[in-house]
Design an enzyme around this catalytic site. Structure first.
Site, PDB file in Angstrom:
ATOM      1  N   CYS B 148       0.823  -1.209   0.000  1.00  0.00           N
ATOM      2  CA  CYS B 148       0.000   0.000   0.000  1.00  0.00           C
ATOM      3  C   CYS B 148       0.854   1.255   0.000  1.00  0.00           C
ATOM      4  CB  CYS B 148      -0.936   0.020   1.200  1.00  0.00           C
ATOM      5  SG  CYS B 148      -2.231  -1.207   1.051  1.00  0.00           S
ATOM      6  N   HIS B 149       1.770   1.338   0.957  1.00  0.00           N
ATOM      7  CA  HIS B 149       2.570   2.548   1.059  1.00  0.00           C
ATOM      8  C   HIS B 149       4.048   2.234   1.213  1.00  0.00           C
ATOM      9  CE1 HIS B 149      -1.546   3.447   2.514  1.00  0.00           C
ATOM     10  NE2 HIS B 149      -1.426   4.395   1.619  1.00  0.00           N
TER      11      HIS B 149
END
Lengths: 424, 184
Positions: B148-149
């Site tokens: 995701c990040h």
């Protein structure tokens, strides 16, 4: 002032409940409006219309939707395939959300360009910011209801933002979830609140309009209303102009509903929610992308984070910055110190405005891209500029720039435009 | 009117403070009462009794071979159980002295070095890191990677790079026998 009608029934009602004069003074011939407002002033009434469309389509969808983790996804598919016109109503509601944000963002930027947030309309502007916040909460919770992959993981990521709060963060997240992860209790409460919040928005819109009617609309020249000669009645002049603008907008809206209904959506949301597999690339809906970019910009090596690095985590800094990016708008009336409202007479401020628009678009673009490589740096620069615009550029430019001479009144400017060079 | 006024003046100070006291105490009792009445409406949002009752899971470790990971569900969240190789354990112990974002020794994160049991939820924003299957990316430190990040976790599940602030969380668990573990 109560009105007199030829029809005795209307007179009977008006005497007891002066609703006809109330309507007439609100949106009829009894409401005077600056005669020079342009098409950018259509978007308030279009936003109001979309709110009604969203509530009507939403109430109908709720008749067929089941708020349970085992049935939610299938109940939406049933609406799409089996319910009479269900596909149409859902596509209206789904795209209506995007339309609402398009219209409200234009409405907001119009207010910024023409200085509509300045005295005596500060509260009008601030109520508008709260409407935007309520819309965001409503849209976020509505997006969770279909219980697809993006619904589930969007809900997980956004509720986890609150875990960044020191000490009580985890308890707050558990309270929001009603469990130890996003699950059935979360879906149920989101449905309840998604149904409630639009009516809160209606209430906020009511006081937004109340404040509007007190000092009337701002106008493209940004000069105060000096007298009767500056005004024309709302009906029929602006009822017809608003209807014209609304018709044009509806062509755009319906073109998307009928020909590109999934344009704004994510294909991953047609995969049922799976709590054990995160989609490789989580993105929020387009209208949240700039804020998402601001959230992600805050990493250990972002220079805006350094001054607070000793105090808070990068994650908390990102969350605070994301909320601040909207809440700072509340201070616009005071950050801007210029006495002149309209950017027409403030060329440097106007230029800064367009750069700010560009910056928001860059943030939106970066927010939709994976957080890697050049996107990280671009996102950080754009984030820094976003805050620089609000906290440095606006206060300085508004106080240092010498505005062009403003016209004496609306009617003077209109007459000068109609008799070109005659007086000069 | 004048009569009332004169009565007020006669016992003025006394009457006023008596009245003020009644006002303040009534308002205070009302405020406390309202606050108490609000609490059930907030607390109803916390996990219900049946949700709390689902809070432990038993897992048989026998089928998990060395170098293999499984994911089990506990409280609606994935729990990663990994049968670590000797090389992974050595790498994790060696990095105890490395510069860590959330410093913690590998020995403090396991009950038996062979078995790493942790909640498979990224401490950034709650995504599920990749690295359970051999085909998945394991990040720069050979453990897990959150897509995701971009958070990288090492072979002890410690955060090494990226936005996550904490190591992967270790749930409460006990070994019921050599081949069985109870989580929660």
């Amino acid at each position: 002032m109560s009105k007199q009608f030829k029809n005795p029934v209307l007179n009977w009602i008006e005497y007891r409940l002066p609703i006809f004069s109330f309507l007439d003074d609100s949106v009829g011939s009894g409401y005077p409006t600056p005669k020079n407002i342009n098409y950018w002033w259509n978007f308030g009434s279009i936003a109001g219309f979309i709110l009604v469309v969203m509530i009507a389509s939403g109430i109908v969808l709720a008749m067929h939707y089941t708020a349970h983790v085992d049935y939610a996804f299938n109940s939406i598919e049933r609406i799409m395939r089996d319910v009479n016109y269900g596909w149409l109503i859902r596509y209206i509601h789904m795209n209506g959300g995007s339309m609402f944000f398009i219209v409200v963002y234009i409405h907001l930027f119009r207010g910024m360009y023409y200085g509509s947030y300045k005295a005596p309309r500060e509260l009008l502007w601030m109520i508008g910011v709260f409407i935007l916040l309520a819309m965001m909460a409503t849209a976020f919770m509505g997006y969770v209801l279909p219980w697809g992959q993006m619904s589930f993981w969007g809900a997980t990521v956004i509720t986890n933002l609150f875990s960044a709060i020191p000490i009580v963060g985890d308890s707050i997240v558990t309270l929001l979830w009603g469990g130890f992860s996003v699950d059935n209790p979360t879906l149920n409460r989101f449905f309840s609140l998604h149904y409630l919040l639009p009516f809160i928005i209606v209430g906020l819109v009511f006081i937004h309009l109340w404040a509007l009617h007190e000092h009337k609309s701002n106008n493209p020249l940004g000069v105060d209303i000096k007298g009767e000669q500056d005004l024309i009645p709302f009906h029929p002049y602006f009822t017809s102009k608003d209807l014209y603008g609304l018709s044009a907008f509806m062509i755009f809206f319906m073109a998307i509903v009928f020909f590109a209904p999934n344009l704004f959506g994510e294909p991953d949301n047609y995969i049922p929610a799976n709590p054990l597999a995160t989609p490789p690339h989580i993105v929020p809906e387009w209208y949240f992308l700039p804020y998402y970019a601001i959230l992600r910009a805050f990493t250990k090596d972002f220079f805006l984070y350094w001054p607070v690095a000793w105090l808070i985590t990068a994650k908390l800094a990102g969350v605070i910055a994301m909320f601040a990016s909207i809440l700072l708008l509340l201070l616009m009336p005071w950050l801007d110190g210029s006495k002149v409202r309209s950017s027409k007479f403030r060329p440097i401020y106007a230029m800064a405005f367009w750069i700010f628009i560009l910056d928001c678009l860059v943030l939106g673009y970066v927010g939709g891209k994976p957080a890697e490589g050049a996107f990280i740096v671009i996102g950080q620069i754009a984030t820094a500029y976003y805050f620089a615009h609000l906290l440095v550029v606006i206060p300085l430019v508004s106080r240092l720039e010498r505005p062009r001479p403003i016209p004496e009144s609306i009617s003077a400017a209109v007459l000068a435009a109609r008799a070109p060079q005659a007086g000069e | 009117m004048s009569e009332t006024a004169s009565t007020d003046t006669e016992s003025g100070v006394d009457e006023k403070s008596r009245r003020d006291f009644l006002y303040v105490s009534t308002a205070a009792v009302g405020a406390v009462g309202s606050a108490i009445a609000v609490w059930p409406f907030i607390d109803q949002m916390n996990p219900a009794a049946d949700t709390l009752a689902l809070s432990s899971t038993e897992v048989n470790l026998e089928p998990i071979e060395e170098g293999q990971s499984i994911t089990v569900v506990w409280r609606g969240k994935p729990v990663f159980i990994r049968n670590r190789t000797a090389a992974e354990i050595a790498a994790a112990a060696k990095d105890d002295t490395a510069e860590l974002i959330d410093p913690q020794a590998d020995a403090d994160r396991v009950k038996k070095p062979q078995w790493l049991v942790m909640v498979g939820v990224c401490t950034h924003l709650g995504c599920i890191p990749l690295g359970q299957k051999t085909s998945e990316p394991k990040g720069d430190f050979g453990g897990w990677f959150c897509p995701c990040h971009g958070s990288h976790y090492d072979t002890s599940g410690r955060i090494r790079k990226g936005p996550a602030p904490k190591n992967l969380h270790i749930p409460a668990y006990t070994f019921l026998s050599d081949t069985s573990v109870k989580i929660g």
